[in-house]
Design a protein around this motif. Structure first.
Motif, PDB file in Angstrom:
ATOM      1  N   GLY A 167       0.809  15.016  -0.293  1.00 34.43           N
ATOM      2  CA  GLY A 167       1.499  13.872   0.276  1.00 34.43           C
ATOM      3  C   GLY A 167       1.773  12.785  -0.733  1.00 34.43           C
ATOM      4  N   SER A 197       7.879  18.917   6.555  1.00 33.77           N
ATOM      5  CA  SER A 197       6.515  18.401   6.434  1.00 33.77           C
ATOM      6  C   SER A 197       5.537  19.537   6.134  1.00 33.77           C
ATOM      7  CB  SER A 197       6.121  17.667   7.721  1.00 33.77           C
ATOM      8  OG  SER A 197       4.812  17.164   7.640  1.00 33.77           O
ATOM      9  N   LYS A 235       7.600  15.680   1.945  1.00 29.15           N
ATOM     10  CA  LYS A 235       7.364  14.532   2.808  1.00 29.15           C
ATOM     11  C   LYS A 235       8.582  13.609   2.891  1.00 29.15           C
ATOM     12  CE  LYS A 235       3.128  15.913   3.340  1.00 29.15           C
ATOM     13  NZ  LYS A 235       2.700  16.517   4.606  1.00 29.15           N
ATOM     14  N   LEU A 271      10.565  12.663   6.270  1.00 29.69           N
ATOM     15  CA  LEU A 271      10.754  11.286   6.734  1.00 29.69           C
ATOM     16  C   LEU A 271      12.231  10.988   6.984  1.00 29.69           C
ATOM     17  CD1 LEU A 271       9.678   8.450   7.272  1.00 29.69           C
ATOM     18  CD2 LEU A 271       9.793   8.013   4.814  1.00 29.69           C
ATOM     19  N   THR A 288       5.278  10.142  13.627  1.00 31.75           N
ATOM     20  CA  THR A 288       5.488  10.971  12.439  1.00 31.75           C
ATOM     21  C   THR A 288       6.039  10.133  11.286  1.00 31.75           C
ATOM     22  OG1 THR A 288       5.981  12.809  13.942  1.00 31.75           O
ATOM     23  CG2 THR A 288       6.528  13.087  11.624  1.00 31.75           C
ATOM     24  N   GLN A 344       4.198   9.787   7.710  1.00 30.97           N
ATOM     25  CA  GLN A 344       4.877  10.195   6.477  1.00 30.97           C
ATOM     26  C   GLN A 344       5.064   9.013   5.547  1.00 30.97           C
ATOM     27  OE1 GLN A 344       5.147  13.176   5.883  1.00 30.97           O
ATOM     28  NE2 GLN A 344       5.839  14.440   7.562  1.00 30.97           N
TER      29      GLN A 344
END
Length: 1469
Positions: free
Chosen positions: A304, A594, A599, A603, A628, A632
């Motif tokens: 991430g 995701s 990421k 998004l 979400t 993110q």
């Protein structure tokens, strides 16, 4: 599907290009490395031909090759690893982010405005006409649709990294460049070594990779000469030798590195290599080092935190510019975070890590030489080689098949005959593993087809693919058949002129075969990518979307995410855009992104989909997307965007379960806490929870109300617990205006504003309110918790800004510095500035699930000035039910603020305000702190809550000055002035304490036996009555006119129960001032509302009858009274109490009268010294004689005085002319009915002004006649009631008033209910004035009072005298104040037998009709003779009297009321 930078034809041509390998010597590699490039990298920007090439097909037809691109790569003998390929593709996608800062394109699709491209186009509405045409144009144009460069990067890398396969030859090497430096000692030997190396790689069998197109691979010999460091003559000589050895078409001399020194600062050289070197090619052996970087990047991306690229960039499919500024994806927010990240990244880079320059030793001439080299190689080496091989393959196939010389000419024979029916995929065996030997004719056909395809001879390629497809299908070689189907479809699409439609079913069969039979998803994916582009170019977006969605699977999240995103774009580009499908598939794509570790792309997808779901009522979908986006954003180190997303989840009315909401809240607190930690010194950010209803904020100025202490009850005043009532507010304002007018001697200043202690949305808040220094103010804030989990607010206090100001100095005072407690509150030290303003802090305030709750926060100013309440500050947290998590939950809270911003009322006065939306100010949170003022507290002692109607009760009131300054000008106003009295100035105030007065009567009493009435003259002025108005404002006397600081004053207060039963609200307004005039605050008020429950007591009815007695014999006093006039008063008393209050019986102890003209004289009934007792529902009647007051003609002052006459029925006389009896009499309410003829309407006044002087006599005549029947006598009935309460007997006392106004008309103590007035039509024209009012017949019949005087019996000897004559005197009394003309008619009215029976047979002798004129109040006697014929009983009351006013002119006489029957007995002797 998103728009590509290339056309579909260009994309397909660039996907399948001739492959050329490179083998370099070490010296040659060293020459190219001077430019930080390998030899394949050096050639890569110049691999597309700028001119056309030509070749001839087997039919000797010229084929034109346009825009051909070749692929030059190094020889890599290791086949690409699937894991490495996946990492490469992921790197390509993550490294390609949306372009930043481009203008958004808003397309209106139905009800939606979507930002989907980098060009600004706005479709119009209505959407089914112009909009549809516009969308059609947009969907078919390559200029106005969204671009997705990450997808193109993925696709390009995917196609380049595809491993070479045995069933096709498109990505097999056609040629090999052997590159040797001119500095080699013996270049020819080096060329020989490289040639042998290439031969070994291709033919030794040691290497299965790379694949070679044909056994006899074209070898092209390149001599690389470094101009800056080499002998050019030697290079030329070596090249001449090469031409002799390899032929002029098989070798080339390439001269590079013309630049000897570094480029100057002003010299800008192009760098065409940078865009190519970002795209990693799996085929290059020189770029294996990149794979390690790719692997590191992917691992960090999965975690991430994309450390290689923390710059947040915004895709053109970003949210609309008008979105919530705090929403994730907002350009302003994202750009700021991007700049911050970029700054951090640049700051961490070392100076030695500057970007590498490519081609530093090359000049533009070198670029041209390289471009010329590629063109020479292609036109003189590669294309002739391909043409030769096509002819050879054609000849081989023709010879083997036994067909005619040309395969091309024999196409019709192959395909024109009967077609073999193709079997379905389900019927075919799984023969994916079937392999053909390299010399198999089927593979030769396929090889020839691929060669034709690579040189853009699509017609011949299609023929060969079609032939190969049939052969493969007949052999059930499904992998080979699928490849032929795929390329046959592509060839058919690329044929110029489109001789045949695109066979989409070929592609569908190929994809199904690759995926289901061969289990090869890579080939299926390539086939789907090609087919989707073709379908999109034909505007078949629905088919393209279906195809892409079918290709999603669980084996590759990245591929599924990309294809779902492209399917979403297909839905938005359809003729009728399917916006919700677009959003749904963007959500699916974001989810797969995701899972793939992408990421940023995840998004972006969620933010794009949010445009559709936002504000449409799909709260669960919104919550999921926002959650979400928040996660993110937080993962990507964008905490501001994360906080904003979680904020949206929490502030809306969520339909989530309590567990889910609790999870959302914990997530928000965690993200928020991590965001706020680095910036403790900054201002506190806004918190989303709980919801604060700013408009419902209420402000109260003053102390909290005191609770009742025993019998001591504090004034209710105003408090936040009381609901606002518009009628009550108006009532208080009117009371205050009345008392201000009295205090200012009848005038009210034009700027007068009623005092407002409690400000809310219902009050007028346009002006700055006033608060007093050292007196608290309370701010009531309304919180609403929209969640199903409780919220805990701790350290809750107010934020304020204060400007000190000294109002004691002239010109409005001097202004000091401005102070705010924002920094102290942010640090949790809200009480740090308590020396200026004491700020209350609530340690813990819990708002339950879905609860609306108010918090009252206190401020205590210690200095004068201007205060502004800005908002509230608190710690937000939640309480866990699990005890084990209590410590963690205590730590999980965040500190923030919410501003109290109140919008004022809309202005609607001027034309500009009416045509626009403008709001006025709301100043309720901006008080002005004024200098000290007195503060009054009022306490009531023994104040009752229930009274009988008319009951008199004595209470006490205490006034306390609790301030530090003296108080003056104390007054009280009330809505019910008849309810209470403080007594007259001459009242006897003993006993002086409430305790001493506990068992005493409220009246002043004297022991007196029953007798004639005791008479007292009283002036109304002694009781504060001036004129006919009741006093509404009472001034309360203070010792010396001042109540000093801390002093208290107790005075008695008499109360009288209302005349109507029921619950009564009685309002008191206490007004007071300070001794020193305050420039801001002139006076203060204190409010009190008493609630009294009145129960039934007695009902009193009274009637006045005219007395028929005329002055005659009797006592002198009686004759004088009779001469001045007398009447009988009947008082009917009924006990209407229903015993619910425990009342046993009522005693009528005294009847008093008060009038300026009449008084009660004596009691006729009951006789004796016993009062009248009435039990429940009993009734009694009393009779009294009333006479005119003797003092009527005494002095003019006596006319203004009232005569009180007391007739006590027991041995105790109540002095009715003193407090409280007289007070309540003078304060009594208006009579239940207007005095007869006494009410003059506005219309009557207007008419009276318009009358002529002739009519004034009629008006005065009416007045004279009316006064004949007027009484104006008020009866006061005083009673006692015996009540049993708590086994104790109490004696209650009270008084009832009855106003007698007209003779013969009954008056009642209970006011009758007014009848509803009938609706009157509006009249816009004035009516003609009605005739002047005349007195009624009833009024005119009371002018004369008559009385007959005669002997009751008379003896007469009828036998001797037949006629008996009896003298009778008729007395006439003029009751009016004017001359009256009287006519007396003695004749019997009729001579009928009935009348003879009534009157008897007698007659009047002498004059039978008289006409007299009587002076005002004159008594006149008329002598008559009655003649009887026989003995008997006769009625002498037959004379008829007619009267009229002498000045009435032609008015007829009116018959007067006859006297009582006058019976006479005639005896015969």
């Amino acid at each position: 599907m998103a728009q590509c930078a290339q056309s579909v034809q260009e994309f397909i041509q660039d996907s399948f290009v001739p492959m050329v390998s490179v083998l370099c010597s070490e010296d040659a590699e060293r020459v190219t490395r001077k430019n930080n490039l390998s030899f394949p990298e050096l050639l890569r920007p110049f691999c597309r031909l700028t001119s056309e090439g030509h070749l001839r097909d087997p039919n000797n037809q010229v084929v034109v090759v346009k825009g051909l691109r070749i692929s030059v790569t190094g020889v890599n003998t290791r086949s690409p690893n699937s894991g490495e390929v996946r990492k490469l593709l992921s790197q390509a996608v993550s490294g390609c982010q949306p372009p930043e800062g481009l203008p958004a394109n808003v397309i209106t699709a139905g009800d939606y405005d979507l930002n989907i491209s980098d060009r600004s186009v706005k479709a119009s509405v209505p959407w089914y006409s112009d909009w549809k045409e516009m969308l059609t144009q947009l969907s078919s144009s390559k200029y106005y649709t969204a671009t997705t460069p990450w997808f193109e990067a993925y696709r390009e890398n995917f196609l380049q990294s595809m491993p070479a396969s045995d069933h096709e030859f498109l990505n097999h090497y056609l040629a090999c460049m052997l590159v040797v430096s001119s500095r080699e000692a013996v270049p020819t030997e080096q060329f020989l070594k490289l040639s042998q190396e290439q031969h070994r790689i291709q033919h030794s069998g040691e290497y299965t990779y790379p694949k070679w197109f044909i056994p006899n691979t074209l070898k092209y010999y390149v001599l690389l000469h470094d101009i800056s460091d080499g002998d050019e003559q030697r290079a030329d000589s070596v090249y001449e030798d090469m031409k002799q050895r390899y032929g002029t078409q098989g070798c080339y001399l390439l001269k590079i590195n013309s630049r000897t020194g570094a480029a100057g600062p002003d010299e800008q050289m192009p760098d065409p290599w940078s865009q190519y070197l970002q795209k990693t090619n799996i085929h290059s052996p020189y770029e294996e080092g990149v794979l390690n970087n790719v692997e590191n990047n992917i691992s960090s991306e999965v975690d991430g935190l994309d450390l290689s690229d923390v710059v947040s960039e915004i895709h053109p499919l970003k949210l609309e510019q008008s979105a919530d500024p705090g929403f994730p994806g907002n350009p302003s927010k994202a750009v700021n975070s991007a700049d911050t990240a970029r700054t951090q990244k640049q700051g961490s880079v070392t100076p030695g890590a500057a970007p590498t320059a490519h081609g530093a030793c090359l000049t533009l001439n070198d670029h041209d030489r390289i471009r010329q080299f590629i063109q020479e190689f292609t036109f003189r080496g590669l294309l002739p080689h391909i043409e030769k091989n096509i002819r050879q393959l054609n000849d081989q196939l023709v010879s083997r098949k036994g067909l005619s010389r040309s395969l091309f000419s024999a196409t019709k024979k192959w395909f024109g005959g009967g077609k073999v029916p193709e079997k379905s995929i389900a019927e075919l065996k799984n023969t994916a593993g079937l392999l053909y030997p390299p010399e198999a004719p089927e593979l030769q056909i396929r090889k020839m087809a691929d060669l034709c395809f690579l040189v853009q001879h699509y017609e011949l390629a299609y023929s060969c693919y079609h032939t190969a497809k049939k052969d493969f299908l007949s052999d059930q070689a499904m992998l080979y058949a699928a490849g032929s189907l795929e390329m046959a479809a592509v060839s058919a699409f690329l044929q110029s002129g489109a001789p045949r439609p695109y066979p989409a079913h070929y592609m569908e069969t190929a994809i199904q075969t690759y995926r289901d039979v061969c289990k090869n998803m890579v080939l299926a994916e390539r086939c789907a990518l090609l087919s989707a582009e073709v379908l999109k170019s034909q505007a078949k977006y629905s088919d393209a979307a279906t195809l892409l969605i079918k290709m999603t699977s669980e084996d590759s999240d990245l591929r599924s995410a990309l294809l779902l995103e492209q399917a979403a774009h297909c839905f938005i580009n359809m003729r009728s855009p399917m916006v919700r499908k677009f959003a749904f598939h963007m959500i699916l794509s974001g989810h797969r992104y995701s899972k793939a570790g992408q990421k940023r792309h995840a998004l972006r997808c969620y933010c794009q989909a949010m445009q559709v779901y936002k504000g449409k009522g799909w709260t669960l979908a919104e919550d999921h997307i926002n959650f979400t986006i928040g996660r993110q954003s937080f993962t990507l180190r964008q905490p501001e965007n994360a906080v904003a997303a979680f904020r949206h989840i929490l502030i809306n009315d969520s339909k989530q379960t309590a567990t889910q909401q609790s999870a959302f809240l914990r997530e928000y607190l965690y993200v928020y806490k991590s965001l706020s930690q680095p910036s403790n010194e900054g201002s506190l950010p806004q918190l989303p929870l709980p919801c604060v209803h700013s408009a419902q904020t209420r402000v109260f100025f003053g102390h909290e109300p005191r609770l009742a202490e025993g019998e001591k009850q504090a004034a209710t005043h105003v408090w936040l617990d009381q609901e606002f009532d518009q009628e009550q507010a108006q009532l208080w304002a009117e009371l205050e205006e009345q008392v201000v007018a009295v205090a200012n001697r009848g005038s009210v200043h034009i700027s007068f504003q009623p005092t407002q202690y409690c400000l809310s949305s219902h009050t007028e808040n346009l002006r700055y309110p006033f608060a007093v220094v050292e007196e608290p103010m309370f701010v009531e804030v309304v919180f609403r918790n929209p969640l199903k989990v409780p919220l805990v607010l701790s350290d809750l206090s107010l934020l304020w800004k204060f400007t000190t100001k000294d109002f004691s100095k002239p010109q409005g005072g001097t202004t000091g510095e401005t102070i705010t407690n924002e920094k102290e509150a942010a640090a949790g030290k809200a009480t740090a500035l308590n020396d200026i303003i004491s700020t209350e802090v609530i340690p813990e305030f819990t708002v339950g699930l879905e609860e609306t709750k108010v918090a009252r926060l206190k401020l205590l100013p210690h200095k004068t000035g201007e205060l502004h309440v800005l908002g509230i500050v608190y710690n937000l947290g939640t309480r866990e039910e699990d005890n084990s998590a209590s410590e963690a939950s205590q730590l999980m809270f965040v500190r923030g603020r919410q501003d109290l911003e109140i919008q004022g009322p809309r202005l609607n006065v001027t034309k500009e305000e009416k045509t626009s939306v403008r709001h006025g100010p709301d100043r309720r949170l901006d008080p002005i702190i004024t200098p000290p003022m007195p503060l009054l507290e009022v306490f009531f002692i023994n104040f009752p809550t229930g009274l009988l109607c008319g009951e008199i009760r004595k209470a006490w009131v205490e006034f306390v000055n609790v301030s530090a300054v003296p108080l003056a000008g104390l007054r009280v106003a009330s809505t019910h002035p008849e309810f209470f009295t403080f007594g007259s100035a001459t009242a006897d105030l003993t006993p002086v304490t409430p305790t001493a007065a506990e068992h005493c009567s409220a009246y002043k009493t004297m022991v007196t036996p029953p007798s004639d009435a005791a008479v007292t003259l009283v002036s109304p002025a002694a009781f504060g009555i001036t004129g006919d108005n009741r006093p509404t404002v009472v001034e309360i006397p203070l010792t010396g006119g001042v109540l000093g600081p801390g002093e208290a004053l107790q005075i008695p207060l008499w109360l009288r129960g209302p005349d109507r039963e029921g619950v009564h609200e009685i309002s008191f307004l206490f007004y007071y001032e300070g001794l020193e005039k305050n420039a801001k605050l002139g006076h203060r008020v204190l409010r009190h509302k008493a609630v009294i429950c009145a129960s039934r007591s007695l009902s009193v009815r009274a009637t006045a009858c005219r007395s028929n007695t005329l002055p005659g014999r009797g006592k002198r006093d009686e004759r004088e009274e009779e001469r001045s006039g007398s009447m009988l008063v009947f008082v009917d008393v009924e006990n209407i109490n229903t015993s619910e209050a425990g009342v046993r019986e009522f005693h009528i102890v005294q009847v008093s009268s008060s009038s300026r003209q009449w008084r009660l004289h004596k009691c006729i009934n009951p006789a004796g010294d016993k009062d009248s007792k009435l039990a429940s529902r009993e009734r009694g009647k009393l009779c009294f004689r009333a006479t005119r007051c003797r003092t009527q003609e005494a002095t003019s002052d006596a006319l203004e005085k009232y005569t009180f006459a007391d007739l006590n029925l027991g041995n105790e006389q109540i002095v009715s002319s003193t407090t409280p009896c007289a007070d309540f009499f003078f304060r009594r309410g208006p009579p239940s009915e207007p005095r007869k003829g006494g009410v003059i309407t506005v219309g009557g006044l207007l008419r009276r002004q318009s009358l002529t002087p002739a009519n004034s006599t009629d008006d005065s005549m009416t007045s004279i006649v009316r006064k004949c029947s007027e009484v104006e006598l008020d009866i006061i009935v005083l009673w006692k009631a015996y009540v049993v309460e708590d086994n104790k007997q109490l004696i209650l006392e009270g008084q009832l008033h009855v106003a007698l106004q007209t003779i013969g008309k009954e008056a009642c103590s209970l006011s009758q209910k007014e009848e509803a007035q009938e609706m009157v039509l509006l009249k816009f024209k004035p009516d003609l004035p009605p005739p002047a009012s005349r007195p009624s017949l009833e009024q005119l019949s009371h002018l004369i009072k008559t009385c007959l005087h005669y002997p009751e019996s008379y003896d007469h000897p009828f036998p001797q005298k037949s006629l008996c004559m009896v003298p009778v005197t008729l007395t006439l009394s003029n009751c009016s104040l004017a001359q009256v003309d009287v006519i007396i008619d003695l004749r019997h009215k009729t001579t009928s037998p009935e009348s003879l029976e009534v009157h008897g047979s007698f007659t009047w002798l002498g004059q039978t009709q008289y006409k007299l004129q009587l002076r005002p109040q004159e008594v006149h006697g008329l002598s008559l003779k009655a003649c009887f014929f026989q003995a008997g009983v006769y009625n002498l009351g037959t004379p008829r009297v007619f009267a009229k006013l002498a000045q009435s002119g032609t008015m007829c006489e009116t018959s007067q009321q006859s006297a009582m029957p006058a019976l006479i007995i005639i005896n015969s002797v």
